[in-house]
Design a protein around this motif. Structure first.
Motif, PDB file in Angstrom:
ATOM      1  N   SER A  41       0.810  -1.215   0.000  1.00  0.00           N
ATOM      2  CA  SER A  41       0.000   0.000   0.000  1.00  0.00           C
ATOM      3  C   SER A  41       0.845   1.269   0.000  1.00  0.00           C
ATOM      4  O   SER A  41       0.420   2.292  -0.538  1.00  0.00           O
ATOM      5  CB  SER A  41      -0.962   0.000   1.186  1.00  0.00           C
ATOM      6  N   ALA A  42       2.034   1.225   0.583  1.00  0.00           N
ATOM      7  CA  ALA A  42       2.895   2.416   0.571  1.00  0.00           C
ATOM      8  C   ALA A  42       3.260   2.787  -0.865  1.00  0.00           C
ATOM      9  O   ALA A  42       3.225   3.968  -1.237  1.00  0.00           O
ATOM     10  CB  ALA A  42       4.155   2.179   1.394  1.00  0.00           C
ATOM     11  N   TRP A  43       3.591   1.781  -1.676  1.00  0.00           N
ATOM     12  CA  TRP A  43       3.968   2.048  -3.072  1.00  0.00           C
ATOM     13  C   TRP A  43       2.759   2.460  -3.902  1.00  0.00           C
ATOM     14  O   TRP A  43       2.835   3.413  -4.678  1.00  0.00           O
ATOM     15  CB  TRP A  43       4.635   0.827  -3.695  1.00  0.00           C
ATOM     16  N   THR A  44       1.635   1.737  -3.784  1.00  0.00           N
ATOM     17  CA  THR A  44       0.468   2.110  -4.585  1.00  0.00           C
ATOM     18  C   THR A  44      -0.050   3.480  -4.171  1.00  0.00           C
ATOM     19  O   THR A  44      -0.530   4.244  -5.008  1.00  0.00           O
ATOM     20  CB  THR A  44      -0.648   1.047  -4.509  1.00  0.00           C
ATOM     21  N   GLY A  45       0.077   3.806  -2.892  1.00  0.00           N
ATOM     22  CA  GLY A  45      -0.301   5.150  -2.446  1.00  0.00           C
ATOM     23  C   GLY A  45       0.550   6.218  -3.111  1.00  0.00           C
ATOM     24  O   GLY A  45       0.039   7.260  -3.524  1.00  0.00           O
ATOM     25  N   LEU A  87       9.235   7.041  -0.579  1.00  0.00           N
ATOM     26  CA  LEU A  87       9.486   8.365  -0.010  1.00  0.00           C
ATOM     27  C   LEU A  87       8.274   9.242  -0.319  1.00  0.00           C
ATOM     28  O   LEU A  87       7.987   9.496  -1.489  1.00  0.00           O
ATOM     29  CB  LEU A  87      10.742   8.992  -0.621  1.00  0.00           C
ATOM     30  N   PRO A  88       7.555   9.697   0.692  1.00  0.00           N
ATOM     31  CA  PRO A  88       6.322  10.458   0.451  1.00  0.00           C
ATOM     32  C   PRO A  88       6.496  11.662  -0.463  1.00  0.00           C
ATOM     33  O   PRO A  88       5.598  11.989  -1.239  1.00  0.00           O
ATOM     34  CB  PRO A  88       5.893  10.894   1.851  1.00  0.00           C
ATOM     35  N   PHE A  89       7.636  12.316  -0.431  1.00  0.00           N
ATOM     36  CA  PHE A  89       7.819  13.495  -1.286  1.00  0.00           C
ATOM     37  C   PHE A  89       8.097  13.131  -2.741  1.00  0.00           C
ATOM     38  O   PHE A  89       8.156  14.006  -3.598  1.00  0.00           O
ATOM     39  CB  PHE A  89       8.930  14.403  -0.746  1.00  0.00           C
ATOM     40  N   MET A  90       8.260  11.839  -3.046  1.00  0.00           N
ATOM     41  CA  MET A  90       8.493  11.394  -4.428  1.00  0.00           C
ATOM     42  C   MET A  90       7.248  10.702  -4.986  1.00  0.00           C
ATOM     43  O   MET A  90       7.330   9.706  -5.700  1.00  0.00           O
ATOM     44  CB  MET A  90       9.685  10.444  -4.495  1.00  0.00           C
ATOM     45  N   ALA A  91       6.088  11.242  -4.667  1.00  0.00           N
ATOM     46  CA  ALA A  91       4.839  10.646  -5.134  1.00  0.00           C
ATOM     47  C   ALA A  91       4.815  10.594  -6.663  1.00  0.00           C
ATOM     48  O   ALA A  91       5.385  11.445  -7.333  1.00  0.00           O
ATOM     49  CB  ALA A  91       3.659  11.438  -4.608  1.00  0.00           C
ATOM     50  N   GLY A  92       4.142   9.578  -7.169  1.00  0.00           N
ATOM     51  CA  GLY A  92       3.992   9.413  -8.606  1.00  0.00           C
ATOM     52  C   GLY A  92       4.921   8.385  -9.210  1.00  0.00           C
ATOM     53  O   GLY A  92       4.750   7.997 -10.362  1.00  0.00           O
ATOM     54  N   VAL A  93       5.942   7.957  -8.443  1.00  0.00           N
ATOM     55  CA  VAL A  93       6.866   6.944  -8.944  1.00  0.00           C
ATOM     56  C   VAL A  93       7.068   5.858  -7.891  1.00  0.00           C
ATOM     57  O   VAL A  93       7.015   6.130  -6.700  1.00  0.00           O
ATOM     58  CB  VAL A  93       8.239   7.548  -9.357  1.00  0.00           C
ATOM     59  N   ALA A  94       7.278   4.645  -8.355  1.00  0.00           N
ATOM     60  CA  ALA A  94       7.526   3.513  -7.465  1.00  0.00           C
ATOM     61  C   ALA A  94       8.645   2.670  -8.057  1.00  0.00           C
ATOM     62  O   ALA A  94       8.609   2.311  -9.244  1.00  0.00           O
ATOM     63  CB  ALA A  94       6.269   2.666  -7.283  1.00  0.00           C
ATOM     64  N   HIS A  95       9.624   2.369  -7.227  1.00  0.00           N
ATOM     65  CA  HIS A  95      10.769   1.573  -7.646  1.00  0.00           C
ATOM     66  C   HIS A  95      10.294   0.298  -8.335  1.00  0.00           C
ATOM     67  O   HIS A  95       9.464  -0.426  -7.816  1.00  0.00           O
ATOM     68  CB  HIS A  95      11.618   1.247  -6.413  1.00  0.00           C
TER      69      HIS A  95
END
Length: 176
Positions: A41-45, A87-95
């Motif tokens: 959920s952290a990544w999909t969020g 990282l919350p400030f890097m929203a929109g991308v997921a490793h």
């Protein structure tokens, strides 16, 4: 491949990060069952959010720039600037997952699926002098994604992961 007057110059356009900076989320990617089943959920969020620092930007301008660079013979590498942890400030991308999204953007910019795949495999290997990877051939490092479908004709088939091989050994199946 023809070289540009810049020699071995290359560009990592990070279209996914540009999109996020413009307020464009990756919610469709986060909602794709092939992705959300493998991400926490952290990544999909993060994918459902955006960096949103340049809302007046135009994604079409970025895509046209990517196409112009490609047409000029500049090597493009697939990259996302995604951190290996949420990282919350890097929203929109997921490793991991965002690399698949980047390939889709490269195709949307006008590269063929094969050219987009090369931007993530053989081109970086060549440019960074990694002669033991980036291609499938006897004696090379066996880092391979086995997918259902044909990503050389339908780029989002890269999300149809069946097996991930690292150095010739099957590994845990995950994309983020």
């Amino acid at each position: 491949m023809p070289r540009t007057p810049l020699g071995d110059a290359f560009v990592v356009p990070c279209v996914v990060l540009n999109a996020s900076m413009m307020g464009i989320t990756a919610s469709a990617l986060a909602d794709d069952p092939r992705v959300c089943a493998r991400l926490g959920s952290a990544w999909t969020g993060l994918l459902r959010g955006s960096y949103d620092r340049y809302p007046q930007g135009e994604l079409d301008h970025v895509l046209r720039s990517v196409k112009a660079l490609h047409d000029a013979g500049v090597d493009l590498l697939a990259g996302t600037d995604a951190a290996p942890f949420p990282l919350p400030f890097m929203a929109g991308v997921a490793h991991g997952a965002s690399l698949h999204h980047e390939l889709q953007y490269l195709v949307r910019a006008g590269l063929t699926p094969v050219e987009a795949l090369r931007a993530a495999t053989s081109t970086p290997a060549r440019l960074f002098g990694l002669d033991d990877r980036g291609r499938i051939a006897p004696g090379l490092r066996a880092d391979v994604l086995l997918v259902d479908g044909d990503p050389t004709t339908q780029i989002d088939d890269t999300l149809n992961l069946r097996t991930v091989w690292r150095r010739g050994t099957p590994t845990r199946l995950a994309i983020g």
